[in-house]
Design an enzyme around this catalytic site. Structure first.
Site, short mmCIF file in Angstrom:
data_model
loop_
_atom_site.label_atom_id
_atom_site.label_comp_id
_atom_site.label_asym_id
_atom_site.label_seq_id
_atom_site.Cartn_x
_atom_site.Cartn_y
_atom_site.Cartn_z
CB CYS A 143 -24.83 -12.66 -19.78
SG CYS A 143 -24.31 -11.92 -18.23
CB CYS A 165 -26.14 -8.58 -17.19
SG CYS A 165 -25.46 -8.48 -18.87
N GLY A 218 0.79 -1.23 0.00
CA GLY A 218 0.00 0.00 0.00
C GLY A 218 0.82 1.27 0.00
CB CYS A 224 -21.25 -7.82 -17.67
SG CYS A 224 -22.35 -9.08 -17.03
CB CYS A 243 -20.85 -9.95 -20.64
SG CYS A 243 -22.62 -9.67 -20.84
ZN LIG Z 1 -23.60 -9.81 -18.73
#
Ligand SMILES: [Zn+2]
Lengths: 295, 212
Positions: free
Chosen positions: A247, A244, A34, A274, A280
């Site tokens: 999909c 989505c 970090g 997506c 997707c």
């Molecule tokens: Zn999707």
């Protein structure tokens, strides 16, 4: 980028000394999870702000055996992703892929792929704004001293006043986290959706900022704690019932596009799908196959 | 698609392959990596300890060398004492890397020929609160590293819970010397142990080591 055969690039484009410098700083970044490690960012044939930090990391680590994936906003086919992939492919000859599971190195801006990453994979993130303390301390040198002293009190106050009281969501899209219990790190530019996917992950995450000349890292199995308060817990962008449109996934990070439709009263409508287009596409293909198969 | 790059040299290929091993080991302490054979380096000068010639661990020395260039300051020690910058072995490293030879407090990379030299780790630069990345990295040659006979338990970032690893043939104080370099995180020395077969174990300053 046109060349004659006499003007060959070095493997991975940047010269060996530049690679060595980036490599040394990556090893230090891993030993200081970090913490932002300065490096001598080189000029590249793309504008700073278009991924030169991530690009130099990829150029310094890539080997001839690697399989490379490059995405921008989750999309392999965006102009920026195509340009970066072409530059890396032409100067290394490595195999490229859009399949997350087939890649050994994934260079990305804005997203961590939806499919879980494995221990044999490295995610290289292009970072536009490195320091979470810029909200309270715009001077990078003074912010560096504050990090050294774990002087994060002003940041906690700022976070509480702007996000909790005023509902300012700008910072909520660049969510600060504490890495391995010590350093405060900005998760720019990934969405909150992806923040906790950095936590105790199997893969190694390397972050590169070309303009601000910083490299930082989140090793595997490293704790990530978002800044949060009793009355304001960390939340992702997830909305109950989200889906989505392509999909049908109900648990992915979505992006919206305006679809023009002259029959529609507003001249079209918004459609969510997506942001990880390769994931997707895979699901669309699987859906089509399973629908065709007799049950 | 046309490719427009020069094939990397043997040394460049070695440096990249070695870096990926160091990267994986540093990101996952307890993982034992394999440093590639540094076949392009022959005739590494020996040093003399107690009138006896001693051969370097070629994997450990050359993997350290793979990170050196004119920007870096280097030193090496054997049998608990620093080796003269004018010695053959230091000039050999300098000629092949362009590194600058340095005293211990200013070195960014050191190669320790044996675990006994870990007694010198306290002389190295641990970095500062503002610039902890300026600390030294130490490559240490050890006789054998394995997972089959664990001697240490490791914990920290990069490790899923804990990881047991065996480091054999080292001095009794080795872990004490290493742990003393990381008592004040984020300051600390990052350490890479490499055995005679090129097996590599990285111990970044975040790694907590306890004896089993
Ligand atoms: Zn999707």
């Amino acid at each position: 980028m046109s060349t004659t055969p006499e003007q060959l690039y070095n493997f991975g484009f940047i010269d060996e000394d530049s690679k060595r410098e980036v490599r040394r700083q990556i090893l230090k970044a891993i030993a200081l999870p970090g913490h932002q490690v300065p490096f001598a960012s080189r000029d590249l044939p793309i504008a700073r702000g278009w991924g030169t930090g991530g690009l130099q990391i990829t150029m310094a680590i890539i080997d001839a055996d690697d399989t490379l994936k490059v995405i921008d906003q989750g999309d392999d086919e965006s102009v920026n992703a195509v340009n970066l992939r072409r530059l890396l492919q032409r100067t290394t000859g490595v195999t490229t892929t859009v399949d997350t599971t087939a890649a050994s190195i994934i260079q990305t801006r804005h997203r961590i792929p939806e499919e879980p990453m494995r221990r044999d994979q490295i995610l290289v993130l292009q970072v536009p704004m490195v320091d979470p303390l810029r909200w309270v301390e715009p001077n990078l040198e003074r912010a560096t001293i504050m990090h050294g002293e774990s002087d994060y009190g002003r940041m906690w106050v700022y976070m509480y006043e702007s996000v909790v009281k005023a509902g300012d969501l700008r910072i909520a899209t660049q969510y600060p986290v504490i890495v391995a219990g010590r350093y405060m790190m900005d998760t720019t530019p990934i969405p909150r959706w992806d923040v906790m996917r950095l936590h105790n992950a199997e893969a190694l995450f390397l972050f590169g900022a070309g303009r601000e000349k910083r490299i930082y890292a989140v090793p595997p199995y490293t704790t990530i704690e978002p800044l949060q308060f009793e009355d304001f817990r960390f939340k992702t962008e997830f909305v109950a019932g989200q889906i989505c449109a392509r999909c049908g996934a109900q648990d992915t990070f979505l992006t919206s596009h305006f679809v023009v439709d002259s029959d529609h009263a507003d001249g079209g409508h918004w459609r969510s799908s997506c942001s990880d287009t390769s994931f997707c596409d895979k699901r669309v293909l699987v859906n089509a196959t399973t629908q065709e198969a007799p049950q | 698609m046309t490719t427009t790059f020069q094939p990397p040299s043997l040394f460049e290929t070695f440096c990249t392959a070695t870096f990926r091993v160091l990267l994986d080991c540093m990101a996952r302490p307890g993982t034992i990596g394999q440093i590639p054979e540094p076949s392009m380096f022959t005739n590494i000068p020996t040093i003399t300890i107690d009138q006896q010639p001693v051969i370097a661990n070629r994997f450990a020395l050359t993997s350290c060398l793979s990170l050196l260039d004119q920007e870096t300051r280097f030193a090496q020690a054997a049998n608990s004492s620093w080796i003269d910058p004018q010695s053959d072995i230091n000039r050999w490293v300098q000629l092949r890397s362009n590194c600058r030879l340095s005293d211990a407090p200013n070195a960014q990379f050191v190669y320790l020929w044996d675990s006994a030299s870990s007694a010198l780790l306290h002389e190295l630069n641990p970095g500062t609160l503002t610039f902890p990345e300026q600390s030294c990295t130490a490559f240490i040659a050890v006789p054998e590293i394995n997972h089959t006979e664990p001697t240490w338990r490791l914990q920290g970032p990069g490790i899923d819970g804990y990881c047991d690893v065996g480091v054999h043939g080292v001095v009794a104080d080795f872990v004490t010397h290493i742990n003393a370099t990381r008592a004040h995180f984020p300051l600390g020395i990052d350490i890479v142990c490499i055995d005679t077969h090129g097996k590599c174990l990285a111990l970044p300053r975040t790694c907590q080591i306890s004896l089993k």
